[in-house]
Motif scaffolding. Structure first.
Motif, PDB file in Angstrom:
ATOM      1  N   VAL A 128       4.137 -10.603  -6.667  1.00 12.47           N
ATOM      2  CA  VAL A 128       3.058  -9.861  -6.009  1.00 12.47           C
ATOM      3  C   VAL A 128       2.076 -10.862  -5.411  1.00 12.47           C
ATOM      4  O   VAL A 128       1.636 -11.784  -6.078  1.00 12.47           O
ATOM      5  CB  VAL A 128       2.336  -8.916  -6.994  1.00 12.47           C
ATOM      6  N   GLY A 129       1.780 -10.685  -4.149  1.00 14.59           N
ATOM      7  CA  GLY A 129       0.852 -11.554  -3.445  1.00 14.59           C
ATOM      8  C   GLY A 129       1.518 -12.511  -2.487  1.00 14.59           C
ATOM      9  O   GLY A 129       0.861 -13.069  -1.607  1.00 14.59           O
ATOM     10  N   LYS A 130       2.814 -12.693  -2.626  1.00 11.32           N
ATOM     11  CA  LYS A 130       3.521 -13.617  -1.732  1.00 11.32           C
ATOM     12  C   LYS A 130       3.455 -13.172  -0.277  1.00 11.32           C
ATOM     13  O   LYS A 130       3.488 -13.989   0.623  1.00 11.32           O
ATOM     14  CB  LYS A 130       4.986 -13.779  -2.156  1.00 11.32           C
ATOM     15  N   ASN A 131       3.378 -11.876  -0.076  1.00 12.70           N
ATOM     16  CA  ASN A 131       3.340 -11.339   1.285  1.00 12.70           C
ATOM     17  C   ASN A 131       1.950 -10.836   1.664  1.00 12.70           C
ATOM     18  O   ASN A 131       1.802 -10.052   2.587  1.00 12.70           O
ATOM     19  CB  ASN A 131       4.360 -10.204   1.433  1.00 12.70           C
ATOM     20  N   GLY A 132       0.936 -11.262   0.918  1.00 10.41           N
ATOM     21  CA  GLY A 132      -0.428 -10.899   1.270  1.00 10.41           C
ATOM     22  C   GLY A 132      -0.962  -9.687   0.535  1.00 10.41           C
ATOM     23  O   GLY A 132      -0.404  -9.229  -0.466  1.00 10.41           O
ATOM     24  N   VAL A 133      -2.043  -9.158   1.072  1.00 11.13           N
ATOM     25  CA  VAL A 133      -2.793  -8.067   0.447  1.00 11.13           C
ATOM     26  C   VAL A 133      -1.923  -6.833   0.245  1.00 11.13           C
ATOM     27  O   VAL A 133      -2.052  -6.131  -0.758  1.00 11.13           O
ATOM     28  CB  VAL A 133      -4.035  -7.718   1.303  1.00 11.13           C
ATOM     29  N   GLN A 134      -1.032  -6.567   1.186  1.00 16.69           N
ATOM     30  CA  GLN A 134      -0.224  -5.348   1.079  1.00 16.69           C
ATOM     31  C   GLN A 134       0.596  -5.317  -0.208  1.00 16.69           C
ATOM     32  O   GLN A 134       0.827  -4.252  -0.767  1.00 16.69           O
ATOM     33  CB  GLN A 134       0.690  -5.192   2.304  1.00 16.69           C
ATOM     34  N   ASP A 135       1.001  -6.478  -0.724  1.00 13.83           N
ATOM     35  CA  ASP A 135       1.699  -6.512  -2.016  1.00 13.83           C
ATOM     36  C   ASP A 135       0.828  -5.919  -3.122  1.00 13.83           C
ATOM     37  O   ASP A 135       1.311  -5.181  -3.981  1.00 13.83           O
ATOM     38  CB  ASP A 135       2.048  -7.948  -2.408  1.00 13.83           C
ATOM     39  N   TRP A 136      -0.465  -6.242  -3.108  1.00 17.87           N
ATOM     40  CA  TRP A 136      -1.373  -5.743  -4.130  1.00 17.87           C
ATOM     41  C   TRP A 136      -1.615  -4.248  -3.963  1.00 17.87           C
ATOM     42  O   TRP A 136      -1.673  -3.505  -4.953  1.00 17.87           O
ATOM     43  CB  TRP A 136      -2.704  -6.510  -4.086  1.00 17.87           C
ATOM     44  N   VAL A 137      -1.707  -3.814  -2.724  1.00 19.29           N
ATOM     45  CA  VAL A 137      -1.869  -2.379  -2.460  1.00 19.29           C
ATOM     46  C   VAL A 137      -0.635  -1.635  -2.970  1.00 19.29           C
ATOM     47  O   VAL A 137      -0.753  -0.611  -3.659  1.00 19.29           O
ATOM     48  CB  VAL A 137      -2.083  -2.115  -0.954  1.00 19.29           C
ATOM     49  N   ASP A 138       0.538  -2.155  -2.654  1.00 20.99           N
ATOM     50  CA  ASP A 138       1.776  -1.532  -3.119  1.00 20.99           C
ATOM     51  C   ASP A 138       1.841  -1.492  -4.647  1.00 20.99           C
ATOM     52  O   ASP A 138       2.302  -0.511  -5.228  1.00 20.99           O
ATOM     53  CB  ASP A 138       2.992  -2.268  -2.561  1.00 20.99           C
ATOM     54  N   LEU A 139       1.374  -2.562  -5.298  1.00 20.81           N
ATOM     55  CA  LEU A 139       1.356  -2.592  -6.761  1.00 20.81           C
ATOM     56  C   LEU A 139       0.479  -1.470  -7.312  1.00 20.81           C
ATOM     57  O   LEU A 139       0.862  -0.783  -8.257  1.00 20.81           O
ATOM     58  CB  LEU A 139       0.862  -3.948  -7.268  1.00 20.81           C
ATOM     59  N   VAL A 140      -0.678  -1.279  -6.733  1.00 13.44           N
ATOM     60  CA  VAL A 140      -1.573  -0.210  -7.203  1.00 13.44           C
ATOM     61  C   VAL A 140      -0.873   1.139  -7.111  1.00 13.44           C
ATOM     62  O   VAL A 140      -0.906   1.944  -8.057  1.00 13.44           O
ATOM     63  CB  VAL A 140      -2.896  -0.194  -6.410  1.00 13.44           C
ATOM     64  N   TYR A 141      -0.195   1.394  -6.002  1.00 13.09           N
ATOM     65  CA  TYR A 141       0.494   2.680  -5.855  1.00 13.09           C
ATOM     66  C   TYR A 141       1.681   2.792  -6.813  1.00 13.09           C
ATOM     67  O   TYR A 141       1.977   3.881  -7.315  1.00 13.09           O
ATOM     68  CB  TYR A 141       0.910   2.909  -4.403  1.00 13.09           C
ATOM     69  N   ARG A 142       2.348   1.693  -7.100  1.00 15.74           N
ATOM     70  CA  ARG A 142       3.436   1.713  -8.096  1.00 15.74           C
ATOM     71  C   ARG A 142       2.877   2.019  -9.486  1.00 15.74           C
ATOM     72  O   ARG A 142       3.479   2.771 -10.251  1.00 15.74           O
ATOM     73  CB  ARG A 142       4.187   0.371  -8.112  1.00 15.74           C
ATOM     74  N   VAL A 143       1.730   1.424  -9.812  1.00 14.95           N
ATOM     75  CA  VAL A 143       1.093   1.687 -11.107  1.00 14.95           C
ATOM     76  C   VAL A 143       0.687   3.161 -11.199  1.00 14.95           C
ATOM     77  O   VAL A 143       0.879   3.799 -12.241  1.00 14.95           O
ATOM     78  CB  VAL A 143      -0.118   0.746 -11.331  1.00 14.95           C
ATOM     79  N   LEU A 144       0.155   3.704 -10.107  1.00 14.71           N
ATOM     80  CA  LEU A 144      -0.207   5.129 -10.092  1.00 14.71           C
ATOM     81  C   LEU A 144       1.027   6.004 -10.298  1.00 14.71           C
ATOM     82  O   LEU A 144       0.992   6.973 -11.063  1.00 14.71           O
ATOM     83  CB  LEU A 144      -0.868   5.492  -8.768  1.00 14.71           C
ATOM     84  N   ASP A 145       2.110   5.671  -9.625  1.00 11.93           N
ATOM     85  CA  ASP A 145       3.352   6.426  -9.774  1.00 11.93           C
ATOM     86  C   ASP A 145       3.838   6.350 -11.222  1.00 11.93           C
ATOM     87  O   ASP A 145       4.233   7.363 -11.805  1.00 11.93           O
ATOM     88  CB  ASP A 145       4.413   5.887  -8.811  1.00 11.93           C
ATOM     89  N   TYR A 146       3.773   5.168 -11.808  1.00 12.79           N
ATOM     90  CA  TYR A 146       4.146   4.974 -13.207  1.00 12.79           C
ATOM     91  C   TYR A 146       3.295   5.863 -14.118  1.00 12.79           C
ATOM     92  O   TYR A 146       3.805   6.531 -15.016  1.00 12.79           O
ATOM     93  CB  TYR A 146       3.984   3.496 -13.568  1.00 12.79           C
ATOM     94  N   ALA A 147       1.983   5.873 -13.871  1.00 15.36           N
ATOM     95  CA  ALA A 147       1.070   6.674 -14.688  1.00 15.36           C
ATOM     96  C   ALA A 147       1.406   8.152 -14.584  1.00 15.36           C
ATOM     97  O   ALA A 147       1.409   8.871 -15.591  1.00 15.36           O
ATOM     98  CB  ALA A 147      -0.370   6.428 -14.251  1.00 15.36           C
ATOM     99  N   ARG A 148       1.674   8.589 -13.389  1.00 17.26           N
ATOM    100  CA  ARG A 148       1.946  10.019 -13.186  1.00 17.26           C
ATOM    101  C   ARG A 148       3.291  10.426 -13.786  1.00 17.26           C
ATOM    102  O   ARG A 148       3.414  11.513 -14.355  1.00 17.26           O
ATOM    103  CB  ARG A 148       1.854  10.345 -11.699  1.00 17.26           C
ATOM    104  N   ARG A 149       4.283   9.547 -13.666  1.00 14.71           N
ATOM    105  CA  ARG A 149       5.577   9.850 -14.302  1.00 14.71           C
ATOM    106  C   ARG A 149       5.445   9.883 -15.821  1.00 14.71           C
ATOM    107  O   ARG A 149       6.003  10.757 -16.475  1.00 14.71           O
ATOM    108  CB  ARG A 149       6.641   8.830 -13.885  1.00 14.71           C
ATOM    109  N   ARG A 150       4.678   8.939 -16.365  1.00 17.18           N
ATOM    110  CA  ARG A 150       4.450   8.869 -17.795  1.00 17.18           C
ATOM    111  C   ARG A 150       3.717  10.120 -18.279  1.00 17.18           C
ATOM    112  O   ARG A 150       4.052  10.707 -19.306  1.00 17.18           O
ATOM    113  CB  ARG A 150       3.655   7.611 -18.131  1.00 17.18           C
ATOM    114  N   SER A 151       2.740  10.564 -17.487  1.00 18.28           N
ATOM    115  CA  SER A 151       1.966  11.746 -17.842  1.00 18.28           C
ATOM    116  C   SER A 151       2.823  13.007 -17.797  1.00 18.28           C
ATOM    117  O   SER A 151       2.738  13.848 -18.691  1.00 18.28           O
ATOM    118  CB  SER A 151       0.795  11.880 -16.901  1.00 18.28           C
ATOM    119  N   SER A 152       3.640  13.130 -16.754  1.00 18.82           N
ATOM    120  CA  SER A 152       4.455  14.340 -16.637  1.00 18.82           C
ATOM    121  C   SER A 152       5.553  14.378 -17.701  1.00 18.82           C
ATOM    122  O   SER A 152       5.872  15.443 -18.195  1.00 18.82           O
ATOM    123  CB  SER A 152       5.043  14.469 -15.231  1.00 18.82           C
TER     124      SER A 152
END
Length: 158
Positions: A128-152
């Protein structure tokens, strides 16, 4: 320049710094009369909203509510337009993902804490970060997806 409350502080401070550089580089860019009128009008708005003392106005001054922090950053960048930065051109507007991620910060924080407890953080951060800021943005959305899957899945077990 400082740390207003209820904001994403460091991006706001960056915008403030660019505006300060513009003001020092081109003092004529500031109109003292307009600035004074804006300051007085803002203070009067706070008084009209119930800030009855100078201390109350001062405390309210550093609190942004709702979209105020985004509007403020956009205005600061607009004022600083044309100022060079080390990374190139300044953003013209706050990006939509910044607003969305800010609104979801508690959910992201909770999910990230779960990942830390699981010991999976290194795996999630790999490259994460090798390709710039967008990597970090993508990580945040992956973490959100993880949280929502875990919650459901937790809800489904109930």
């Amino acid at each position: 320049m400082g740390l207003p409350m209820w904001t994403s502080p460091f991006p706001l401070m960056e915008a403030q710094a660019h505006a300060i550089v513009r003001a020092f580089a081109d003092p004529s860019s500031l109109d003292p009369i307009t600035e004074a009128v804006d300051i007085i009008a803002r203070a009067e708005n706070f008084r009209g909203a119930g800030a009855s003392t100078c201390l109350a106005v001062a405390k309210t001054w550093v609190r942004f509510v709702g979209d105020e922090q985004w509007i403020s950053r956009d205005e600061l960048y607009e004022f600083a337009e044309g100022v060079e930065s080390e990374t190139g051109t300044l953003p013209i507007k706050v990006r939509e993902w910044e607003k969305e991620c800010y609104d979801l910060r508690d959910e992201v924080r909770s999910a990230w804490e779960g990942l830390e407890k699981s010991g999976k953080v290194r795996e999630w951060l790999k490259d994460v970060g090798k390709n710039g800021v967008q990597d970090w943005v993508d990580l945040v959305y992956r973490v959100l997806d993880y949280a929502r899957r875990r919650s459901s899945s937790a809800s489904a077990r109930l």
